[in-house]
Scaffold this motif. Structure first.
Motif, PDB file in Angstrom:
ATOM      1  N   LEU A   1       0.826  -1.205   0.000  1.00  0.00           N
ATOM      2  CA  LEU A   1       0.000   0.000   0.000  1.00  0.00           C
ATOM      3  C   LEU A   1       0.862   1.257   0.000  1.00  0.00           C
ATOM      4  O   LEU A   1       1.821   1.372   0.761  1.00  0.00           O
ATOM      5  CB  LEU A   1      -0.903   0.011   1.238  1.00  0.00           C
ATOM      6  N   LYS A   2       0.472   2.205  -0.829  1.00  0.00           N
ATOM      7  CA  LYS A   2       1.057   3.543  -0.827  1.00  0.00           C
ATOM      8  C   LYS A   2      -0.095   4.534  -0.706  1.00  0.00           C
ATOM      9  O   LYS A   2      -1.007   4.539  -1.535  1.00  0.00           O
ATOM     10  CB  LYS A   2       1.845   3.787  -2.115  1.00  0.00           C
ATOM     11  N   ALA A   3      -0.075   5.345   0.337  1.00  0.00           N
ATOM     12  CA  ALA A   3      -1.081   6.389   0.520  1.00  0.00           C
ATOM     13  C   ALA A   3      -0.457   7.722   0.121  1.00  0.00           C
ATOM     14  O   ALA A   3       0.665   8.033   0.538  1.00  0.00           O
ATOM     15  CB  ALA A   3      -1.554   6.435   1.965  1.00  0.00           C
ATOM     16  N   SER A   4      -1.153   8.507  -0.678  1.00  0.00           N
ATOM     17  CA  SER A   4      -0.607   9.781  -1.137  1.00  0.00           C
ATOM     18  C   SER A   4      -1.616  10.899  -0.922  1.00  0.00           C
ATOM     19  O   SER A   4      -2.800  10.665  -0.668  1.00  0.00           O
ATOM     20  CB  SER A   4      -0.200   9.695  -2.609  1.00  0.00           C
ATOM     21  N   GLY A   5      -1.109  12.135  -1.021  1.00  0.00           N
ATOM     22  CA  GLY A   5      -1.954  13.306  -0.822  1.00  0.00           C
ATOM     23  C   GLY A   5      -1.748  13.961   0.530  1.00  0.00           C
ATOM     24  O   GLY A   5      -2.620  14.694   1.007  1.00  0.00           O
ATOM     25  N   PHE A   6      -0.598  13.729   1.155  1.00  0.00           N
ATOM     26  CA  PHE A   6      -0.344  14.218   2.511  1.00  0.00           C
ATOM     27  C   PHE A   6       0.667  15.361   2.561  1.00  0.00           C
ATOM     28  O   PHE A   6       1.047  15.808   3.634  1.00  0.00           O
ATOM     29  CB  PHE A   6       0.129  13.061   3.398  1.00  0.00           C
ATOM     30  N   SER A   7       1.118  15.828   1.426  1.00  0.00           N
ATOM     31  CA  SER A   7       2.138  16.873   1.370  1.00  0.00           C
ATOM     32  C   SER A   7       1.687  18.131   2.108  1.00  0.00           C
ATOM     33  O   SER A   7       0.550  18.588   1.950  1.00  0.00           O
ATOM     34  CB  SER A   7       2.454  17.209  -0.085  1.00  0.00           C
ATOM     35  N   GLY A   8       2.589  18.671   2.921  1.00  0.00           N
ATOM     36  CA  GLY A   8       2.332  19.932   3.611  1.00  0.00           C
ATOM     37  C   GLY A   8       1.537  19.827   4.892  1.00  0.00           C
ATOM     38  O   GLY A   8       1.323  20.834   5.576  1.00  0.00           O
ATOM     39  N   ALA A   9       1.089  18.630   5.238  1.00  0.00           N
ATOM     40  CA  ALA A   9       0.262  18.463   6.436  1.00  0.00           C
ATOM     41  C   ALA A   9       1.123  18.251   7.681  1.00  0.00           C
ATOM     42  O   ALA A   9       2.298  17.874   7.598  1.00  0.00           O
ATOM     43  CB  ALA A   9      -0.687  17.283   6.254  1.00  0.00           C
ATOM     44  N   ASN A  10       0.521  18.479   8.832  1.00  0.00           N
ATOM     45  CA  ASN A  10       1.121  18.134  10.113  1.00  0.00           C
ATOM     46  C   ASN A  10       0.345  16.983  10.719  1.00  0.00           C
ATOM     47  O   ASN A  10      -0.822  16.759  10.391  1.00  0.00           O
ATOM     48  CB  ASN A  10       1.099  19.327  11.071  1.00  0.00           C
TER      49      ASN A  10
ATOM     50  N   TYR B   1      -4.039  13.857  11.381  1.00  0.00           N
ATOM     51  CA  TYR B   1      -3.519  14.893  10.494  1.00  0.00           C
ATOM     52  C   TYR B   1      -4.312  16.174  10.636  1.00  0.00           C
ATOM     53  O   TYR B   1      -5.527  16.162  10.854  1.00  0.00           O
ATOM     54  CB  TYR B   1      -3.591  14.435   9.031  1.00  0.00           C
ATOM     55  N   SER B   2      -3.612  17.304  10.481  1.00  0.00           N
ATOM     56  CA  SER B   2      -4.254  18.611  10.405  1.00  0.00           C
ATOM     57  C   SER B   2      -3.683  19.343   9.199  1.00  0.00           C
ATOM     58  O   SER B   2      -2.665  18.940   8.629  1.00  0.00           O
ATOM     59  CB  SER B   2      -4.009  19.414  11.693  1.00  0.00           C
ATOM     60  N   GLN B   3      -4.374  20.415   8.816  1.00  0.00           N
ATOM     61  CA  GLN B   3      -3.957  21.201   7.653  1.00  0.00           C
ATOM     62  C   GLN B   3      -3.766  20.296   6.434  1.00  0.00           C
ATOM     63  O   GLN B   3      -2.802  20.418   5.679  1.00  0.00           O
ATOM     64  CB  GLN B   3      -2.659  21.970   7.960  1.00  0.00           C
ATOM     65  N   LEU B   4      -4.700  19.400   6.259  1.00  0.00           N
ATOM     66  CA  LEU B   4      -4.603  18.376   5.223  1.00  0.00           C
ATOM     67  C   LEU B   4      -5.497  18.735   4.041  1.00  0.00           C
ATOM     68  O   LEU B   4      -6.632  19.174   4.234  1.00  0.00           O
ATOM     69  CB  LEU B   4      -5.017  17.019   5.804  1.00  0.00           C
ATOM     70  N   GLY B   5      -4.979  18.537   2.828  1.00  0.00           N
ATOM     71  CA  GLY B   5      -5.794  18.732   1.641  1.00  0.00           C
ATOM     72  C   GLY B   5      -6.996  17.813   1.629  1.00  0.00           C
ATOM     73  O   GLY B   5      -7.054  16.828   2.366  1.00  0.00           O
ATOM     74  N   ASP B   6      -7.961  18.101   0.764  1.00  0.00           N
ATOM     75  CA  ASP B   6      -9.249  17.405   0.831  1.00  0.00           C
ATOM     76  C   ASP B   6      -9.298  16.116   0.023  1.00  0.00           C
ATOM     77  O   ASP B   6     -10.356  15.483  -0.064  1.00  0.00           O
ATOM     78  CB  ASP B   6     -10.392  18.325   0.411  1.00  0.00           C
ATOM     79  N   CYS B   7      -8.178  15.666  -0.590  1.00  0.00           N
ATOM     80  CA  CYS B   7      -8.193  14.427  -1.362  1.00  0.00           C
ATOM     81  C   CYS B   7      -6.928  13.624  -1.100  1.00  0.00           C
ATOM     82  O   CYS B   7      -5.817  14.157  -1.198  1.00  0.00           O
ATOM     83  CB  CYS B   7      -8.319  14.730  -2.855  1.00  0.00           C
ATOM     84  N   GLN B   8      -7.113  12.346  -0.756  1.00  0.00           N
ATOM     85  CA  GLN B   8      -6.006  11.399  -0.620  1.00  0.00           C
ATOM     86  C   GLN B   8      -6.295  10.184  -1.490  1.00  0.00           C
ATOM     87  O   GLN B   8      -7.454   9.895  -1.811  1.00  0.00           O
ATOM     88  CB  GLN B   8      -5.820  10.957   0.844  1.00  0.00           C
ATOM     89  N   LEU B   9      -5.240   9.472  -1.844  1.00  0.00           N
ATOM     90  CA  LEU B   9      -5.346   8.283  -2.676  1.00  0.00           C
ATOM     91  C   LEU B   9      -4.706   7.102  -1.960  1.00  0.00           C
ATOM     92  O   LEU B   9      -3.653   7.235  -1.343  1.00  0.00           O
ATOM     93  CB  LEU B   9      -4.652   8.495  -4.027  1.00  0.00           C
ATOM     94  N   LEU B  10      -5.379   5.948  -2.062  1.00  0.00           N
ATOM     95  CA  LEU B  10      -4.837   4.688  -1.558  1.00  0.00           C
ATOM     96  C   LEU B  10      -4.505   3.819  -2.764  1.00  0.00           C
ATOM     97  O   LEU B  10      -5.400   3.325  -3.448  1.00  0.00           O
ATOM     98  CB  LEU B  10      -5.860   3.991  -0.649  1.00  0.00           C
ATOM     99  N   HIS B  11      -3.216   3.669  -3.034  1.00  0.00           N
ATOM    100  CA  HIS B  11      -2.754   2.901  -4.190  1.00  0.00           C
ATOM    101  C   HIS B  11      -2.568   1.447  -3.745  1.00  0.00           C
ATOM    102  O   HIS B  11      -1.650   1.131  -2.987  1.00  0.00           O
ATOM    103  CB  HIS B  11      -1.442   3.472  -4.712  1.00  0.00           C
TER     104      HIS B  11
END
Length: 284
Positions: free
Chosen positions: A166-175, A201-211
């Motif tokens: 599993l690779k989860a993406s969409g977490f850039s810039g979050a705390n 997580y906080s300050q997280l974008g509204d879309c993540q992907l589970l590859h």
């Protein structure tokens, strides 16, 4: 077209069975908990442990438990973890089909016993939109004359085939905070798993992907600037109830939430809707 049927599990829990041209689903009245969602011709989008015995009074280990009106442990340790909504009976108020999408609306009445936890005058509803994707909306309305605050989460369990792949993406810039420590700054956009993971997580974008080996699951959130990413790994799996020792290999939770500084405060007459939208991404 489609069918919506009320049925009873062998253990006694009632559920709504859905079969349309676009999907199949099963939603239990206890917790208004969706336990199965499968678009036609595609793999299931929700995971449930085979160790769960669907006992009345116990939240189902999988699907989307509703954590409300608090997430995690309450400051009063005698109160139920993740609130009381996930073990109470909800009411099915409306069923509507429009453009091949089926909408089901549930509501929860706070009874006298639960007013010790939640003395506020409010309305809480859960709205499912079922097509070739799944949308879940948790709607809170303040019906009283004083403000109140709450935390909440849509505790979604996803089937991911193999945690090592599993690779989860969409977490850039979050705390994030993990195991009560932090905040830490996310290192890069991706998360991989080689140990117990329990991140808020906080300050997280509204879309993540589970590859996953079966394809990519797209997870979107609305009115949520916080999310939880969880896999119990080896040791905790052995301690969890209604969970097989090796279940951690095939699931991950990615939860739309309003927690910590993202808690919801509603003025009199105000409403708030927390939503999650999930689907299999189309192949390129």
């Amino acid at each position: 077209m489609g069918s919506v049927t009320i049925k009873k599990h062998p253990q006694g829990l009632e559920y709504v069975e859905v079969d349309t041209d676009l999907c199949q689903a099963r939603i239990f009245m206890q917790g208004a908990q969706i336990e199965r969602f499968q678009p036609k011709g595609q793999a299931p989008l929700l995971w449930v442990s085979s160790a769960d015995d669907f006992q009345p009074g116990s939240g189902i280990r999988g699907g989307i438990p509703v954590c409300w009106p608090w997430f995690g442990m309450h400051e009063n340790p005698q109160w139920p973890q993740h609130g009381f909504a996930r073990t109470r009976l909800w009411q099915l108020d409306a069923v509507q089909m429009q453009d091949q999408a089926l909408e089901l609306k549930f509501s929860l009445t706070v009874d006298d016993a639960d007013k010790q936890y939640w003395p506020h005058q409010s309305r809480v509803e859960l709205i499912f939109n079922l097509s070739d994707s799944l949308s879940v909306r948790l709607v809170n309305t303040n019906l009283g004359e004083t403000p109140f605050s709450l935390t909440q989460a849509l505790h979604t369990y996803f089937p991911i085939e193999d945690i090592h792949q599993l690779k989860a993406s969409g977490f850039s810039g979050a705390n994030y905070i993990e195991f009560g420590e932090g905040p830490y700054t996310q290192d890069g956009d991706e998360v991989r798993f080689d140990r117990e993971t329990d991140r808020v997580y906080s300050q997280l974008g509204d879309c993540q992907l589970l590859h996953t080996p079966n394809g990519t699951i797209e997870v979107r959130r609305e009115n949520s600037h916080s999310a939880i990413l969880w896999n119990p790994w080896i040791d905790k799996s052995k301690r969890l109830s209604r969970f097989n020792d090796k279940d951690y290999l095939t699931m991950v939770c990615l939860e739309a939430a309003n927690v910590l500084d993202d808690q919801v405060t509603l003025a009199p007459g105000e409403s708030h809707t927390l939503a999650t939208h999930i689907r299999w991404q189309p192949s390129a």
